[in-house]
Motif scaffolding. Structure first.
Motif, PDB file in Angstrom:
ATOM      1  N   PRO A 121      -0.208  -1.130   6.126  1.00 10.43           N
ATOM      2  CA  PRO A 121      -0.365  -2.935   5.567  1.00 10.43           C
ATOM      3  C   PRO A 121      -0.069  -3.055   4.295  1.00 10.43           C
ATOM      4  O   PRO A 121      -1.025  -1.827   3.308  1.00 10.43           O
ATOM      5  CB  PRO A 121      -0.980  -3.444   6.717  1.00 10.43           C
ATOM      6  CG  PRO A 121      -2.220  -2.888   7.262  1.00 10.43           C
ATOM      7  CD  PRO A 121      -1.418  -0.959   7.353  1.00 10.43           C
ATOM      8  N   GLN A 122       1.123  -4.063   3.826  1.00 14.22           N
ATOM      9  CA  GLN A 122       0.829  -4.673   2.422  1.00 14.22           C
ATOM     10  C   GLN A 122       0.780  -6.043   1.838  1.00 14.22           C
ATOM     11  O   GLN A 122       1.219  -6.452   2.759  1.00 14.22           O
ATOM     12  CB  GLN A 122       1.732  -3.742   1.585  1.00 14.22           C
ATOM     13  CG  GLN A 122       2.181  -2.054   1.671  1.00 14.22           C
ATOM     14  CD  GLN A 122       3.638  -2.103   0.497  1.00 14.22           C
ATOM     15  OE1 GLN A 122       4.294  -3.120   0.786  1.00 14.22           O
ATOM     16  NE2 GLN A 122       3.873  -0.664   0.747  1.00 14.22           N
ATOM     17  N   ARG A 123       0.056  -5.802   1.527  1.00 12.79           N
ATOM     18  CA  ARG A 123      -0.416  -7.697   0.488  1.00 12.79           C
ATOM     19  C   ARG A 123       0.980  -8.253   0.113  1.00 12.79           C
ATOM     20  O   ARG A 123       1.607  -7.905  -0.482  1.00 12.79           O
ATOM     21  CB  ARG A 123      -1.513  -6.915  -0.452  1.00 12.79           C
ATOM     22  CG  ARG A 123      -1.309  -8.589  -0.940  1.00 12.79           C
ATOM     23  CD  ARG A 123      -2.972  -9.119  -1.843  1.00 12.79           C
ATOM     24  NE  ARG A 123      -3.459 -10.154  -2.176  1.00 12.79           N
ATOM     25  CZ  ARG A 123      -3.066 -10.988  -3.421  1.00 12.79           C
ATOM     26  NH1 ARG A 123      -1.269 -10.220  -3.328  1.00 12.79           N
ATOM     27  NH2 ARG A 123      -3.474 -12.248  -3.284  1.00 12.79           N
ATOM     28  N   GLY A 124       1.192  -9.311   0.706  1.00 15.68           N
ATOM     29  CA  GLY A 124       2.161 -10.055   0.370  1.00 15.68           C
ATOM     30  C   GLY A 124       2.084 -10.543  -1.246  1.00 15.68           C
ATOM     31  O   GLY A 124       1.197 -10.813  -2.056  1.00 15.68           O
ATOM     32  N   ASN A 153       5.140 -14.903   8.402  1.00 16.12           N
ATOM     33  CA  ASN A 153       5.651 -13.797   9.424  1.00 16.12           C
ATOM     34  C   ASN A 153       5.999 -14.191  11.114  1.00 16.12           C
ATOM     35  O   ASN A 153       6.460 -15.280  11.371  1.00 16.12           O
ATOM     36  CB  ASN A 153       3.857 -13.867  10.011  1.00 16.12           C
ATOM     37  CG  ASN A 153       3.483 -13.042   9.157  1.00 16.12           C
ATOM     38  OD1 ASN A 153       3.303 -11.869   8.193  1.00 16.12           O
ATOM     39  ND2 ASN A 153       1.861 -12.523   9.330  1.00 16.12           N
ATOM     40  N   GLY A 245       2.236 -10.437   4.727  1.00  9.49           N
ATOM     41  CA  GLY A 245       2.087 -10.140   4.252  1.00  9.49           C
ATOM     42  C   GLY A 245       3.294  -9.098   4.811  1.00  9.49           C
ATOM     43  O   GLY A 245       3.973  -8.957   5.189  1.00  9.49           O
ATOM     44  N   GLY A 249      -0.332  -6.576   6.616  1.00  6.91           N
ATOM     45  CA  GLY A 249      -0.930  -7.231   5.554  1.00  6.91           C
ATOM     46  C   GLY A 249      -1.723  -8.296   5.043  1.00  6.91           C
ATOM     47  O   GLY A 249      -0.391  -9.713   6.292  1.00  6.91           O
ATOM     48  N   THR A 251      -1.672 -11.932   3.223  1.00  9.83           N
ATOM     49  CA  THR A 251      -1.030 -12.568   3.000  1.00  9.83           C
ATOM     50  C   THR A 251      -1.020 -12.691   1.455  1.00  9.83           C
ATOM     51  O   THR A 251      -2.276 -13.071   0.601  1.00  9.83           O
ATOM     52  CB  THR A 251      -0.594 -14.432   3.777  1.00  9.83           C
ATOM     53  OG1 THR A 251      -0.826 -14.216   4.609  1.00  9.83           O
ATOM     54  CG2 THR A 251      -0.119 -15.153   2.801  1.00  9.83           C
ATOM     55  N   GLY A 252      -0.057 -13.030   0.227  1.00 10.36           N
ATOM     56  CA  GLY A 252      -0.729 -13.302  -1.499  1.00 10.36           C
ATOM     57  C   GLY A 252      -1.209 -14.592  -0.748  1.00 10.36           C
ATOM     58  O   GLY A 252      -1.065 -15.453  -0.718  1.00 10.36           O
TER      59      GLY A 252
END
Length: 378
Positions: A121-124, A153, A245, A249, A251-252
């Motif tokens: 997972p990667q952060r937005g 999403n 994300g 991931g 959310t920014g």
């Protein structure tokens, strides 16, 4: 509650070198970062306190002012309202990123002992939104709603990219590593896997709504609470309202940069307000009580007889509420003589009659000026 000494907050002596201050901040900021202490209000307050202390002590100019005047240097009220606070403290998360040289959430995993997995997972991404508000909204505070078109999403797959009932499997091309390595002579070059695009996994049946991306661009309505006392350049952080994300991931964040419109009557100077109040020659000469507009209604000032043009009156507590909670500024009213125009014959005659009745004692400043001028030319 009284503020703690900034050197005490960072645990360094007053003669500490710049590098020692930065090392102390980095160590403590990681310890108290909210991402490492979820739900811990005490850690969150310590994190904010560290950011404020580091912002001052890491800047040579601000540090010199602080060493001389202490916290009072950053309290506009203690300086009699004279100008903007040299602090104007920024978001502690911005200070954290600047101190560590990072621009996004990718640095947190390394700092907190969790190496980021390029296939996980990667952060937005964080987003910026420029918002123009009125002068009154800035000084009194308000609530605003903005519309933002950004990746969210997917409702169909909830961010997984896979159709309902489907799943993902390990990419056979890269073996789940997300990268493929090719050799060119003595060099080995790693590149993102062309099949899974670096994810390490492929979707058996992509979601028909987002086509396997897991995200879709949507319009979101976000409510913002703007505190009283903000000014142009202030940044508000709206947690979790950035881009969604990737692969589940987090959310920014959304950073809202404020731009304040000019006001027709008032000019702002830090937490103080200033305005020019036109008054008649008669009011300035004989004295009068004149009504003055303020942010919250009207007030009045007593103009003594013989008040000169350009005299400034101070109305305590009629300015802007300090955004850091240091009280309220003042309203500075500059009285300006409005010269009569479009006189009729009767008015002009009476004014001429008045002028003939005046001798040098009526205008002592005028007489003194020319006496000094004669002495100069002699």
């Amino acid at each position: 509650m009284a503020k703690r000494d900034y050197y005490e907050v960072l645990g360094v002596p007053k003669k500490a070198a710049d590098e020692d201050i930065k090392k102390a901040y980095r160590k403590l900021a990681v310890k108290f970062h909210p991402d490492k202490n979820p739900g811990d209000k005490s850690a969150e307050e310590s994190f904010k306190e560290l950011g404020e202390a580091y912002e001052v002590l890491s800047d040579p100019q601000k540090r010199a002012v602080y060493d001389q005047h202490g916290h009072a240097a950053f309290d506009a009220r203690s300086r009699g309202g004279g100008g903007r606070s040299p602090g104007g403290f920024h978001d502690p998360f911005d200070i954290f990123r600047e101190a560590f040289g990072g621009g996004g959430g990718g640095i947190f995993g390394d700092l907190f002992g969790e190496r980021a997995d390029p296939t996980g997972p990667q952060r937005g991404a964080d987003l910026r939104y420029d918002l123009e508000i009125s002068f009154k909204e800035a000084v009194l505070g308000c609530e605003r709603e903005i519309s933002l078109f950004k990746p969210e999403n997917c409702d169909g797959c909830r961010g997984t990219g896979a159709a309902p009932g489907s799943s993902t499997k390990t990419c056979v091309t890269c073996g789940g590593r997300g990268q493929v390595v090719s050799s060119r002579g003595i060099f080995s070059i790693a590149q993102p896997c062309p099949r899974c695009e670096g994810a390490g996994r492929v979707i058996e049946k992509p979601c028909p709504q987002c086509r396997g991306a897991g995200r879709m661009d949507k319009t979101s309505k976000i409510k913002l609470k703007i505190p009283a006392g903000v000014d142009t350049g202030a940044r508000l952080r709206s947690t979790g309202n950035g881009e969604a994300g990737v692969r589940g991931g987090p959310t920014g964040d959304l950073y809202v940069v404020l731009h304040v419109k000019d006001h027709e009557l008032f000019r702002r100077d830090g937490d103080d307000l200033a305005c020019e109040l036109p008054a008649s020659f008669v009011q300035m000469t004989l004295g009068a009580e004149i009504e003055v507009p303020t942010l919250t209604g009207s007030a009045s000032i007593k103009v003594p007889a013989g008040t000169q043009n350009g005299t400034v009156f101070r109305l305590k507590g009629k300015g802007v509420r300090n955004v850091q909670g240091y009280g309220v500024g003042d309203l500075l009213v500059k009285v300006v003589v409005e010269v009569p125009t479009h006189l009729n014959s009767a008015q002009r005659s009476k004014l001429q009659e008045f002028a003939e009745l005046c001798d040098a004692s009526v205008n002592p400043h005028h007489r003194g000026f020319f006496e000094k001028a004669r002495d100069f030319f002699k």
